[in-house]
Design a protein around this motif. Structure first.
Motif, PDB file in Angstrom:
ATOM      1  N   VAL A   1       0.962  -1.279  -0.004  1.00 43.47           N
ATOM      2  CA  VAL A   1       0.062  -0.121   0.073  1.00 43.47           C
ATOM      3  C   VAL A   1       0.900   1.290   0.029  1.00 43.47           C
ATOM      4  CG1 VAL A   1      -1.703   1.145   1.317  1.00 43.47           C
ATOM      5  CG2 VAL A   1      -1.749  -1.110   1.151  1.00 43.47           C
ATOM      6  N   GLN A   2       1.902   1.287   0.760  1.00 41.59           N
ATOM      7  CA  GLN A   2       2.910   2.519   0.903  1.00 41.59           C
ATOM      8  C   GLN A   2       3.600   2.634  -0.596  1.00 41.59           C
ATOM      9  OE1 GLN A   2       5.462   1.876   4.266  1.00 41.59           O
ATOM     10  NE2 GLN A   2       3.644   0.921   5.398  1.00 41.59           N
ATOM     11  N   LYS A   3       4.004   1.572  -1.000  1.00 46.15           N
ATOM     12  CA  LYS A   3       4.502   1.609  -2.513  1.00 46.15           C
ATOM     13  C   LYS A   3       3.869   2.387  -3.363  1.00 46.15           C
ATOM     14  CE  LYS A   3       7.571  -2.372  -1.367  1.00 46.15           C
ATOM     15  NZ  LYS A   3       7.676  -3.731  -1.653  1.00 46.15           N
ATOM     16  N   ASP A   4       2.503   1.577  -3.361  1.00 42.73           N
ATOM     17  CA  ASP A   4       1.451   2.310  -4.525  1.00 42.73           C
ATOM     18  C   ASP A   4       1.202   3.592  -4.062  1.00 42.73           C
ATOM     19  OD1 ASP A   4       1.305  -0.259  -5.701  1.00 42.73           O
ATOM     20  OD2 ASP A   4      -0.391  -0.996  -4.612  1.00 42.73           O
ATOM     21  N   LEU A   5       1.114   4.186  -2.836  1.00 43.03           N
ATOM     22  CA  LEU A   5       0.809   5.634  -2.588  1.00 43.03           C
ATOM     23  C   LEU A   5       1.937   6.406  -3.126  1.00 43.03           C
ATOM     24  CD1 LEU A   5      -0.531   5.401   0.959  1.00 43.03           C
ATOM     25  CD2 LEU A   5      -1.700   6.634  -0.951  1.00 43.03           C
ATOM     26  N   ILE A   6       3.221   6.006  -2.920  1.00 44.10           N
ATOM     27  CA  ILE A   6       4.319   6.786  -3.285  1.00 44.10           C
ATOM     28  C   ILE A   6       4.289   6.824  -5.022  1.00 44.10           C
ATOM     29  CG2 ILE A   6       6.925   6.961  -3.488  1.00 44.10           C
ATOM     30  CD1 ILE A   6       6.925   5.648  -0.675  1.00 44.10           C
ATOM     31  N   ASN A   7       4.149   5.747  -5.609  1.00 40.45           N
ATOM     32  CA  ASN A   7       3.961   5.613  -7.120  1.00 40.45           C
ATOM     33  C   ASN A   7       2.990   6.715  -7.438  1.00 40.45           C
ATOM     34  OD1 ASN A   7       6.164   3.988  -7.184  1.00 40.45           O
ATOM     35  ND2 ASN A   7       4.992   2.069  -7.345  1.00 40.45           N
ATOM     36  N   TYR A   8       1.772   6.677  -7.054  1.00 42.98           N
ATOM     37  CA  TYR A   8       0.704   7.618  -7.084  1.00 42.98           C
ATOM     38  C   TYR A   8       0.869   8.916  -7.199  1.00 42.98           C
ATOM     39  CZ  TYR A   8      -4.110   9.401  -7.595  1.00 42.98           C
ATOM     40  OH  TYR A   8      -5.426  10.044  -7.888  1.00 42.98           O
ATOM     41  N   PHE A   9       1.256   9.303  -6.050  1.00 40.24           N
ATOM     42  CA  PHE A   9       1.754  10.968  -5.798  1.00 40.24           C
ATOM     43  C   PHE A   9       2.856  11.196  -6.864  1.00 40.24           C
ATOM     44  CE2 PHE A   9      -0.873  10.422  -2.409  1.00 40.24           C
ATOM     45  CZ  PHE A   9      -1.377  11.772  -2.136  1.00 40.24           C
ATOM     46  N   ASP A  10       3.653  10.362  -7.027  1.00 42.14           N
ATOM     47  CA  ASP A  10       4.886  10.441  -8.134  1.00 42.14           C
ATOM     48  C   ASP A  10       4.136  10.937  -9.669  1.00 42.14           C
ATOM     49  OD1 ASP A  10       6.958  10.784  -6.101  1.00 42.14           O
ATOM     50  OD2 ASP A  10       7.472   8.511  -6.734  1.00 42.14           O
ATOM     51  N   LYS A  11       3.193  10.195  -9.664  1.00 35.84           N
ATOM     52  CA  LYS A  11       2.416  10.553 -11.083  1.00 35.84           C
ATOM     53  C   LYS A  11       1.890  11.610 -11.065  1.00 35.84           C
ATOM     54  CE  LYS A  11       2.505   5.464 -12.115  1.00 35.84           C
ATOM     55  NZ  LYS A  11       1.799   4.359 -12.293  1.00 35.84           N
ATOM     56  N   LEU A  12       1.099  11.835 -10.084  1.00 31.60           N
ATOM     57  CA  LEU A  12       0.351  13.201  -9.723  1.00 31.60           C
ATOM     58  C   LEU A  12       1.389  14.438 -10.036  1.00 31.60           C
ATOM     59  CD1 LEU A  12      -2.116  12.479  -6.811  1.00 31.60           C
ATOM     60  CD2 LEU A  12      -2.686  13.124  -9.289  1.00 31.60           C
ATOM     61  N   ALA A  13       2.670  14.387  -9.172  1.00 34.03           N
ATOM     62  CA  ALA A  13       3.316  15.508  -9.215  1.00 34.03           C
ATOM     63  C   ALA A  13       4.871  15.100  -9.708  1.00 34.03           C
ATOM     64  CB  ALA A  13       3.362  15.888  -7.738  1.00 34.03           C
ATOM     65  N   PRO A  14       5.069  14.857 -10.831  1.00 31.58           N
ATOM     66  CA  PRO A  14       6.175  14.281 -11.279  1.00 31.58           C
ATOM     67  C   PRO A  14       7.372  15.160 -10.936  1.00 31.58           C
ATOM     68  CG  PRO A  14       4.948  14.946 -13.167  1.00 31.58           C
ATOM     69  CD  PRO A  14       4.210  15.096 -11.995  1.00 31.58           C
TER      70      PRO A  14
END
Length: 161
Positions: free
Chosen positions: A59-72
């Protein structure tokens, strides 16, 4: 009614989630907080606080990946790039999450769900020193000493000898 403050220092080492649930529960128990409100706040604009699942690290990995896509992390996308490629994305991520969380304490227990934990969400790539302010407002209870139910039997036997 009582108010109490505590500053929890967390040294981060890059962009990830750092759980501090046990530190907070320990502080609640140490101070014998019975019922009240606990406000948590972070005084940083490039990190945030979240309540999130603490059972599955994916879950933590997915959150980081998601936020990195939102704010590259691409300086061509931003005007504010003073501190590097993670500078403005960190501010964006921080603004989309929380800098404060309020939680209830009831009967000496922090009211979190079964799989919920408290996390510092570090948005910067480099190591940081972060402060999470804990502010309790509520009632403090007396600690109760629990004795075995057969204590009177033991005392009676001792007095009969």
């Amino acid at each position: 009614m009582k108010q109490e403050f505590y500053n929890l220092q967390i040294k981060t080492n890059g962009q990830k989630l750092y759980e501090f649930t046990n530190d907070t529960i320990h502080w609640i128990g140490q101070n014998n907080f019975k019922n009240g409100i606990l406000n948590l706040s972070i005084q940083h604009t490039s990190a945030s606080l979240i309540v999130q699942e603490n059972a599955d690290p994916d879950v933590q990995k997915d959150l980081i990946n998601y936020f990195d896509k939102l704010a590259p992390m691409d300086n061509k996308l931003y005007v504010h790039t003073t501190e590097g490629k993670d500078d403005m994305p960190a501010h964006i991520k921080s603004s989309l999450t929380n800098n404060q969380i309020s939680l209830s304490i009831k009967d000496r227990e922090l009211l979190l769900g079964t799989w919920q934990g408290l996390f510092l969400f570090e948005h910067r790539l480099e190591a940081q020193k972060r402060t999470i302010i804990h502010h309790f407002i509520g009632y403090v209870g007396c600690r109760q000493t629990v004795f075995p139910s057969n204590i009177s039997t033991i005392d009676n036997r001792a007095s009969q000898k």
